[in-house]
Design an enzyme around this catalytic site. Structure first.
Site, PDB file in Angstrom:
ATOM      1  N   ASP A  24      11.733   3.162 -10.231  1.00 62.00           N
ATOM      2  CA  ASP A  24      10.575   2.363  -9.826  1.00 62.00           C
ATOM      3  C   ASP A  24      10.988   0.902  -9.678  1.00 62.00           C
ATOM      4  O   ASP A  24      11.561   0.308 -10.598  1.00 62.00           O
ATOM      5  CB  ASP A  24       9.483   2.489 -10.899  1.00 62.00           C
ATOM      6  CG  ASP A  24       8.105   2.125 -10.391  1.00 62.00           C
ATOM      7  OD1 ASP A  24       8.006   1.428  -9.382  1.00 62.00           O
ATOM      8  OD2 ASP A  24       7.115   2.536 -11.031  1.00 62.00           O
ATOM      9  N   ASP A  25      10.711   0.317  -8.512  1.00 59.43           N
ATOM     10  CA  ASP A  25      10.991  -1.104  -8.250  1.00 59.43           C
ATOM     11  C   ASP A  25      12.473  -1.442  -8.398  1.00 59.43           C
ATOM     12  O   ASP A  25      12.834  -2.564  -8.768  1.00 59.43           O
ATOM     13  CB  ASP A  25      10.178  -2.003  -9.199  1.00 59.43           C
ATOM     14  CG  ASP A  25       8.706  -2.045  -8.844  1.00 59.43           C
ATOM     15  OD1 ASP A  25       8.286  -1.336  -7.908  1.00 59.43           O
ATOM     16  OD2 ASP A  25       7.960  -2.790  -9.504  1.00 59.43           O
ATOM     17  N   CYS A  30       3.965   1.662  -4.419  1.00 60.44           N
ATOM     18  CA  CYS A  30       4.119   2.893  -5.196  1.00 60.44           C
ATOM     19  C   CYS A  30       3.505   4.157  -4.592  1.00 60.44           C
ATOM     20  O   CYS A  30       4.214   5.104  -4.243  1.00 60.44           O
ATOM     21  CB  CYS A  30       3.547   2.686  -6.591  1.00 60.44           C
ATOM     22  SG  CYS A  30       4.337   1.353  -7.507  1.00 60.44           S
ATOM     23  N   ARG A  46       5.485   7.538  -2.908  1.00 60.51           N
ATOM     24  CA  ARG A  46       5.532   8.804  -3.645  1.00 60.51           C
ATOM     25  C   ARG A  46       4.864   9.934  -2.855  1.00 60.51           C
ATOM     26  O   ARG A  46       5.327  11.081  -2.869  1.00 60.51           O
ATOM     27  CB  ARG A  46       4.867   8.626  -5.016  1.00 60.51           C
ATOM     28  CG  ARG A  46       5.696   7.754  -5.919  1.00 60.51           C
ATOM     29  CD  ARG A  46       4.916   7.052  -7.021  1.00 60.51           C
ATOM     30  NE  ARG A  46       5.705   5.934  -7.485  1.00 60.51           N
ATOM     31  CZ  ARG A  46       6.625   6.008  -8.435  1.00 60.51           C
ATOM     32  NH1 ARG A  46       6.834   7.155  -9.059  1.00 60.51           N
ATOM     33  NH2 ARG A  46       7.339   4.956  -8.765  1.00 60.51           N
ATOM     34  N   LYS A  96       5.948   8.930 -13.965  1.00 60.24           N
ATOM     35  CA  LYS A  96       4.827   8.310 -13.245  1.00 60.24           C
ATOM     36  C   LYS A  96       4.372   9.199 -12.090  1.00 60.24           C
ATOM     37  O   LYS A  96       5.187   9.683 -11.310  1.00 60.24           O
ATOM     38  CB  LYS A  96       5.282   6.946 -12.720  1.00 60.24           C
ATOM     39  CG  LYS A  96       4.303   6.237 -11.807  1.00 60.24           C
ATOM     40  CD  LYS A  96       4.866   4.881 -11.442  1.00 60.24           C
ATOM     41  CE  LYS A  96       4.069   4.191 -10.359  1.00 60.24           C
ATOM     42  NZ  LYS A  96       4.596   2.849 -10.058  1.00 60.24           N
ATOM     43  N   HIS A 103       0.832   8.627 -10.066  1.00 56.53           N
ATOM     44  CA  HIS A 103       0.211   7.623  -9.186  1.00 56.53           C
ATOM     45  C   HIS A 103      -0.258   8.196  -7.847  1.00 56.53           C
ATOM     46  O   HIS A 103      -0.280   7.488  -6.842  1.00 56.53           O
ATOM     47  CB  HIS A 103       1.150   6.435  -8.957  1.00 56.53           C
ATOM     48  CG  HIS A 103       0.402   5.132  -8.848  1.00 56.53           C
ATOM     49  ND1 HIS A 103       1.021   3.920  -8.801  1.00 56.53           N
ATOM     50  CD2 HIS A 103      -0.942   4.882  -8.775  1.00 56.53           C
ATOM     51  CE1 HIS A 103       0.119   2.964  -8.714  1.00 56.53           C
ATOM     52  NE2 HIS A 103      -1.086   3.521  -8.702  1.00 56.53           N
ATOM     53  N   SER A 115       1.069   3.553 -12.769  1.00 53.34           N
ATOM     54  CA  SER A 115       2.097   2.614 -13.228  1.00 53.34           C
ATOM     55  C   SER A 115       1.869   2.250 -14.691  1.00 53.34           C
ATOM     56  O   SER A 115       0.729   2.135 -15.153  1.00 53.34           O
ATOM     57  CB  SER A 115       2.070   1.341 -12.382  1.00 53.34           C
ATOM     58  OG  SER A 115       2.459   1.596 -11.059  1.00 53.34           O
ATOM     59  N   HIS A 121      10.248  -0.928 -13.329  1.00 52.63           N
ATOM     60  CA  HIS A 121       8.944  -1.585 -13.233  1.00 52.63           C
ATOM     61  C   HIS A 121       8.647  -2.317 -14.544  1.00 52.63           C
ATOM     62  O   HIS A 121       8.993  -1.837 -15.623  1.00 52.63           O
ATOM     63  CB  HIS A 121       7.891  -0.506 -12.970  1.00 52.63           C
ATOM     64  CG  HIS A 121       6.598  -0.997 -12.405  1.00 52.63           C
ATOM     65  ND1 HIS A 121       5.750  -1.841 -13.084  1.00 52.63           N
ATOM     66  CD2 HIS A 121       5.980  -0.730 -11.219  1.00 52.63           C
ATOM     67  CE1 HIS A 121       4.679  -2.080 -12.345  1.00 52.63           C
ATOM     68  NE2 HIS A 121       4.791  -1.420 -11.210  1.00 52.63           N
ATOM     69  N   ASP A 171      11.618   3.998  -5.249  1.00 50.65           N
ATOM     70  CA  ASP A 171      10.363   4.069  -4.499  1.00 50.65           C
ATOM     71  C   ASP A 171      10.139   2.865  -3.600  1.00 50.65           C
ATOM     72  O   ASP A 171       9.421   2.935  -2.607  1.00 50.65           O
ATOM     73  CB  ASP A 171       9.173   4.266  -5.444  1.00 50.65           C
ATOM     74  CG  ASP A 171       8.869   3.034  -6.300  1.00 50.65           C
ATOM     75  OD1 ASP A 171       9.780   2.213  -6.522  1.00 50.65           O
ATOM     76  OD2 ASP A 171       7.721   2.907  -6.764  1.00 50.65           O
ATOM     77  N   ASN A 172      10.716   1.728  -3.940  1.00 49.77           N
ATOM     78  CA  ASN A 172      10.633   0.513  -3.125  1.00 49.77           C
ATOM     79  C   ASN A 172      11.524  -0.541  -3.763  1.00 49.77           C
ATOM     80  O   ASN A 172      12.135  -0.308  -4.808  1.00 49.77           O
ATOM     81  CB  ASN A 172       9.193   0.006  -2.993  1.00 49.77           C
ATOM     82  CG  ASN A 172       8.441  -0.109  -4.301  1.00 49.77           C
ATOM     83  OD1 ASN A 172       7.500   0.630  -4.563  1.00 49.77           O
ATOM     84  ND2 ASN A 172       8.863  -1.030  -5.150  1.00 49.77           N
ATOM     85  N   LYS A 180       9.509  -6.183  -2.487  1.00 49.00           N
ATOM     86  CA  LYS A 180       8.415  -5.223  -2.632  1.00 49.00           C
ATOM     87  C   LYS A 180       7.166  -5.696  -1.892  1.00 49.00           C
ATOM     88  O   LYS A 180       6.846  -6.879  -1.896  1.00 49.00           O
ATOM     89  CB  LYS A 180       8.105  -5.035  -4.120  1.00 49.00           C
ATOM     90  CG  LYS A 180       6.963  -4.083  -4.423  1.00 49.00           C
ATOM     91  CD  LYS A 180       6.778  -3.934  -5.929  1.00 49.00           C
ATOM     92  CE  LYS A 180       5.583  -3.036  -6.252  1.00 49.00           C
ATOM     93  NZ  LYS A 180       5.437  -2.803  -7.703  1.00 49.00           N
TER      94      LYS A 180
END
Length: 536
Positions: free
Chosen positions: A39-40, A79, A83, A132, A134, A157, A246, A295-296, A326
């Site tokens: 994540d991130d 996010c 996903r 996660k 989301h 998140s 994240h 994811d990003n 992001k």
């Protein structure tokens, strides 16, 4: 001397190759799949990508033992849409998921969209999701209703709820309130009135979750799931969606001098991935494909708690203010690290420059499982198994980048990639560490960058140049064709309505929804009887 006769086996292999049935795709049994989604995470957060990074020795070893993809992209730079694309092979503009779901969302990934887990379970797989989600938690949007046999994790998140160990965030967040008056204190960027829930299947087993032990528990649950699936004799699909990188960050130990909080947390993620690889190898090396990606890009607004972009700094945008990571369509927002490891099938020590996407995970794994794609819909992802196996280095001819919050309507396609060229019809910056945001700008004709010469996206081509005039018609055609294809598709609509009653809460009478007697950080979650606290 005459030509030696070919054996019957050699004739069969040659025939398969000539027919386009790639020999490495022919497996004796259905392979296991582990997809690890960070994540991130920044493209430069892997040492294999960026020499300045020293905290990822296990991921670097994974790259050395598998194939590293350096032109790999998330399907959105935030996010939920990213996903949704991983699990459906479709952009958010098709699936209806164009921006993030909230803690009070009634909806989620539309129920008429088919997930990768649903396809693989139908093909005989044990399916598990850890981490996660989301993509909606209320009612039938919960992962247990979307094709997963087992779920352990947080429904959104892990900054979308308070905890008693709030971790490192910018700005700092307080712990969960224990009295109703404290719960009414408004704090920017922090959730104070509802505690973060940890689910096992449809039961809240801890609220607020103890963040300091979360990585360890994710690793334990992943190991248990893999072991159970292996014992059953069925192939398995594990979707492991990490909390790292994240915010809030909660490194296991105080950071060593020079490493910082981010470096310590990156090292923890690296150790977790290494452990999962060891478990998969111990249960039959060569039977499991492991795909690691993000994811990003990094959340630049979080300053020193954000990841590394590598060379993809979006210099044109930075000169005009705001972040180019992001939430943006600059490379730093959607170009993410990607590694694929499958001993004996995916070549080791290989670097691929094929233009690939998180969208490709769905059709590729479906093909490798011997299953079929769902009918009556179009897919933005490709079966890229020939690229994984080293038979090809050709990916997408055109890759679309949707707006993800920085500028333009969320989900709309206003940036795209064609070969080495990146075209922007809309630009804008997300909030940067200094609080600035770059203005949204429309571009007609589009800004075009040649990424082969300018990966920093610093200087767009001169519209009067021969190169610009040569490539513009192809970009315009590709853009028009993409929009026409989307308009003609079976497009879903997501329900983004909210209701406080949809907030997961194990004790509605207590401020913060606190579970009395919830499992503590030092307890083994499998060592005591669990009492159901919420059934959706």
């Amino acid at each position: 001397m005459g030509t030696p006769a070919l054996s019957p086996w050699a004739v069969l292999v040659l025939a398969l190759v000539l027919l386009g049935l790639w020999a490495p795709c022919v497996v004796s049994r259905q392979p296991n799949f582990i997809v690890i989604l960070a994540d991130d995470v920044g493209w430069g957060d892997l040492g294999a990508n960026w020499a300045e990074t020293k905290e990822t020795p296990r991921l670097d070893q994974l790259a050395a033992e598998g194939t590293r993809f350096v032109d790999f992209h998330s399907a959105a730079s935030t996010c939920s849409p990213s996903r949704a694309s991983l699990l459906t092979g479709r952009l958010g503009v098709r699936s209806g998921v164009t921006h993030n779901f909230a803690i009070s969302s009634l909806g989620g990934l539309p129920l008429n969209e088919t997930t990768l887990a649903e396809v693989l379970r139908e093909a005989g797989y044990s399916t598990g999701a850890i981490g996660k989600w989301h993509l909606g938690h209320h009612g039938r949007h919960h992962p247990i209703s979307r094709g997963f046999d087992y779920y352990f994790g947080i429904p959104y998140s892990h900054d979308m709820g308070c905890t008693d160990t709030p971790g490192y965030n910018v700005p700092p967040c307080p712990p969960c309130p224990r009295h109703s008056a404290a719960g009414r204190v408004a704090r920017k960027d922090c959730y104070t009135e509802v505690a973060l829930p940890l689910f096992e299947n449809v039961t809240i087993i801890q609220q607020p979750v103890e963040l300091g032990s979360l990585a360890r528990r994710y690793a334990q649950e992943a190991e248990r799931f893999i072991q159970r699936a292996s014992d059953s004799g069925r192939p398995f699909f594990l979707y492991l969606a990490l909390a790292h990188m994240h915010v809030p960050l909660v490194p296991p130990l105080p950071p060593a001098p020079g490493r910082g909080v981010y470096g310590a947390s990156l090292g923890e993620m690296d150790a977790l991935v290494g452990r999962i690889k060891e478990v998969a190898d111990s249960l039959g090396k060569g039977s499991t494909l492991l795909w690691f990606t993000g994811d990003n890009g990094p959340w630049a607004q979080k300053c020193e708690l954000a990841g590394r972009l590598g060379p993809f700094v979006g210099a044109w945008q930075r000169q005009r203010g705001g972040s180019s990571a992001k939430q943006t369509t600059w490379e730093g927002g959607h170009r993410v690290p990607a590694l694929v490891y499958w001993p004996g099938r995916v070549p080791a020590r290989r670097t691929s420059h094929a233009l690939l996407s998180i969208l490709d995970i769905f059709p590729t794994l479906v093909a490798l499982a011997g299953a079929a794609l769902p009918p009556n819909r179009r897919f933005d992802g490709l079966d890229v198994s020939p690229v994984l196996f080293g038979w090809s280095d050709v990916g997408h001819k055109v890759l679309l980048h949707p707006n993800s919050g920085a500028a333009g309507k969320a989900g709309e396609i206003q940036a795209l990639r064609l070969a080495q060229y990146k075209a922007f019809y809309t630009t804008g910056g997300a909030m940067a560490c200094d609080g600035s945001t770059g203005p949204a700008q429309q571009h007609q004709p589009p800004l075009i960058f040649n990424l082969d010469r300018d990966m920093q996206e610093q200087e767009p081509l001169d519209v009067a140049s021969r190169e610009y005039q040569a490539v513009l018609p192809a970009i315009s055609r590709a853009y028009a064709q993409a929009l026409q294809d989307i308009a003609a598709d079976n497009v879903s609509v997501a329900d983004y309505s909210q209701d406080p009653a949809a907030i997961p809460c194990c004790n509605v009478q207590h401020v913060g929804c606190r579970c009395h007697g919830a499992l503590g950080a030092t307890q083994d979650p499998h060592g005591e009887r669990r009492t159901p606290r919420l059934c959706l």
